[in-house]
Design a protein around this motif. Structure first.
Motif, short mmCIF file in Angstrom:
data_model
loop_
_atom_site.label_atom_id
_atom_site.label_comp_id
_atom_site.label_asym_id
_atom_site.label_seq_id
_atom_site.Cartn_x
_atom_site.Cartn_y
_atom_site.Cartn_z
N VAL A 95 -39.29 -20.13 79.39
CA VAL A 95 -38.57 -20.55 78.18
C VAL A 95 -38.84 -19.58 77.04
CG1 VAL A 95 -38.51 -22.35 76.40
CG2 VAL A 95 -38.36 -22.97 78.80
N MET A 96 -40.08 -19.14 76.93
CA MET A 96 -40.39 -18.20 75.85
C MET A 96 -39.66 -16.88 76.05
SD MET A 96 -44.44 -19.00 75.25
CE MET A 96 -44.70 -17.49 74.36
N PHE A 97 -39.60 -16.37 77.27
CA PHE A 97 -38.92 -15.10 77.51
C PHE A 97 -37.42 -15.21 77.36
CE2 PHE A 97 -42.79 -13.70 79.97
CZ PHE A 97 -43.11 -12.68 79.11
N LEU A 98 -36.85 -16.36 77.70
CA LEU A 98 -35.40 -16.52 77.61
C LEU A 98 -34.95 -17.06 76.25
CD1 LEU A 98 -34.68 -17.96 81.16
CD2 LEU A 98 -34.37 -15.61 80.36
N ALA A 99 -35.69 -18.00 75.69
CA ALA A 99 -35.25 -18.65 74.47
C ALA A 99 -35.55 -17.81 73.23
CB ALA A 99 -35.91 -20.01 74.35
N ALA A 100 -36.61 -17.05 73.22
CA ALA A 100 -36.94 -16.26 72.03
C ALA A 100 -35.86 -15.22 71.72
CB ALA A 100 -38.31 -15.61 72.20
N PRO A 101 -35.41 -14.42 72.68
CA PRO A 101 -34.31 -13.49 72.36
C PRO A 101 -33.02 -14.22 71.98
CG PRO A 101 -35.39 -12.81 74.37
CD PRO A 101 -35.93 -14.17 74.01
N PHE A 102 -32.73 -15.32 72.65
CA PHE A 102 -31.53 -16.09 72.32
C PHE A 102 -31.61 -16.61 70.89
CE2 PHE A 102 -29.30 -20.16 72.10
CZ PHE A 102 -28.01 -19.73 72.37
N ALA A 103 -32.77 -17.08 70.47
CA ALA A 103 -32.93 -17.58 69.11
C ALA A 103 -32.76 -16.45 68.10
CB ALA A 103 -34.30 -18.23 68.95
N LEU A 104 -33.26 -15.26 68.40
CA LEU A 104 -33.09 -14.12 67.50
C LEU A 104 -31.63 -13.74 67.37
CD1 LEU A 104 -36.14 -11.90 68.52
CD2 LEU A 104 -35.84 -13.19 66.40
N VAL A 105 -30.91 -13.71 68.50
CA VAL A 105 -29.49 -13.37 68.47
C VAL A 105 -28.70 -14.44 67.72
CG1 VAL A 105 -27.44 -13.11 69.93
CG2 VAL A 105 -29.55 -11.96 70.55
N ALA A 106 -29.02 -15.69 67.97
CA ALA A 106 -28.32 -16.78 67.28
C ALA A 106 -28.59 -16.71 65.78
CB ALA A 106 -28.76 -18.12 67.85
N ASN A 107 -29.80 -16.40 65.40
CA ASN A 107 -30.14 -16.29 63.98
C ASN A 107 -29.37 -15.14 63.33
OD1 ASN A 107 -31.38 -16.77 61.55
ND2 ASN A 107 -33.24 -15.66 62.07
N SER A 108 -29.30 -14.00 63.99
CA SER A 108 -28.56 -12.86 63.42
C SER A 108 -27.06 -13.18 63.34
CB SER A 108 -28.81 -11.59 64.21
OG SER A 108 -28.26 -11.72 65.51
N ASN A 109 -26.53 -13.90 64.32
CA ASN A 109 -25.12 -14.31 64.27
C ASN A 109 -24.89 -15.26 63.11
OD1 ASN A 109 -24.37 -12.76 66.45
ND2 ASN A 109 -24.49 -14.45 67.93
N MET A 110 -25.81 -16.13 62.86
CA MET A 110 -25.67 -17.07 61.74
C MET A 110 -25.69 -16.32 60.42
SD MET A 110 -28.06 -20.23 62.81
CE MET A 110 -27.21 -21.77 62.60
N GLU A 111 -26.58 -15.34 60.32
CA GLU A 111 -26.65 -14.57 59.09
C GLU A 111 -25.36 -13.80 58.86
OE1 GLU A 111 -30.10 -12.12 59.41
OE2 GLU A 111 -31.49 -13.77 59.04
N SER A 112 -24.84 -13.19 59.93
CA SER A 112 -23.60 -12.42 59.76
C SER A 112 -22.42 -13.34 59.47
CB SER A 112 -23.32 -11.55 60.99
OG SER A 112 -23.08 -12.38 62.12
N SER A 113 -22.39 -14.51 60.11
CA SER A 113 -21.30 -15.44 59.83
C SER A 113 -21.43 -16.00 58.42
CB SER A 113 -21.25 -16.56 60.87
OG SER A 113 -22.39 -17.38 60.77
N ALA A 114 -22.66 -16.20 57.96
CA ALA A 114 -22.86 -16.67 56.59
C ALA A 114 -22.40 -15.59 55.60
CB ALA A 114 -24.32 -17.02 56.36
N ALA A 115 -22.67 -14.34 55.90
CA ALA A 115 -22.22 -13.24 55.03
C ALA A 115 -20.70 -13.16 55.02
CB ALA A 115 -22.85 -11.93 55.49
N GLN A 116 -20.09 -13.30 56.20
CA GLN A 116 -18.62 -13.28 56.27
C GLN A 116 -18.03 -14.45 55.51
OE1 GLN A 116 -17.63 -13.21 60.41
NE2 GLN A 116 -18.19 -11.03 60.67
N MET A 117 -18.65 -15.62 55.62
CA MET A 117 -18.16 -16.79 54.91
C MET A 117 -18.28 -16.59 53.40
SD MET A 117 -19.23 -20.79 55.36
CE MET A 117 -19.04 -20.70 57.12
N GLY A 118 -19.37 -15.98 52.99
CA GLY A 118 -19.54 -15.69 51.56
C GLY A 118 -18.48 -14.72 51.06
N MET A 119 -18.15 -13.73 51.88
CA MET A 119 -17.10 -12.76 51.50
C MET A 119 -15.74 -13.47 51.38
SD MET A 119 -18.40 -9.81 51.01
CE MET A 119 -17.15 -8.57 51.25
#
Length: 134
Positions: A95-119
């Motif tokens: 779970v740590m090897f699979l979920a940790a990268p997924f969480a990082l990718v999901a977090n970066s997608n959220m940040e980019s979608s939040a930036a797009q929404m702000g724009m």
């Protein structure tokens, strides 16, 4: 070989004589106080016992014919516990090897979608304030 002889329930000698008048030998009883010292020795033995000694002494409670059954059950329980710990380790590390990268990718997608929404919100606000200014 043990030879068993039947004993009658009534003893003719003791039934005729009252209990107080019986002639019995009590020479093995003494008032030397050895009973007190035996009690103190038992207390010292109990105080020096460890938990392991007490657990090992519990085997005397179980009759010999049932001891292999309990030993087998203990061995199976120990093996099951070891297997469950190994399985928990594998699941946790997977779970740590699979979920940790997924969480990082999901977090970066959220940040980019939040930036797009702000724009988008800024563009909509600009259109409301000054329509057709582009």
């Amino acid at each position: 070989m043990v030879k068993i002889t039947p004993v009658s329930v009534t003893d003719e000698q003791t039934t005729d004589v009252p209990y107080d008048e019986r002639d019995e030998d009590y020479s093995d009883i003494s008032d030397s106080g050895s009973e007190v010292s035996d009690f103190e020795d038992d207390e010292n033995d109990i105080a020096s016992e460890t938990l392991t000694d007490r657990i090992i002494a519990l085997k005397d409670i179980v009759p010999p014919q049932y001891r292999p059954m309990f030993s087998d059950a203990y061995g199976k329980a120990q093996n099951a516990l070891e297997w469950s710990f190994k399985a928990a380790w594998v699941v946790t590390t997977s779970v740590m090897f699979l979920a940790a990268p997924f969480a990082l990718v999901a977090n970066s997608n959220m940040e980019s979608s939040a930036a797009q929404m702000g724009m988008r919100q800024m563009q909509e606000a600009n259109e409301i304030i000054a329509p057709g200014a582009n």
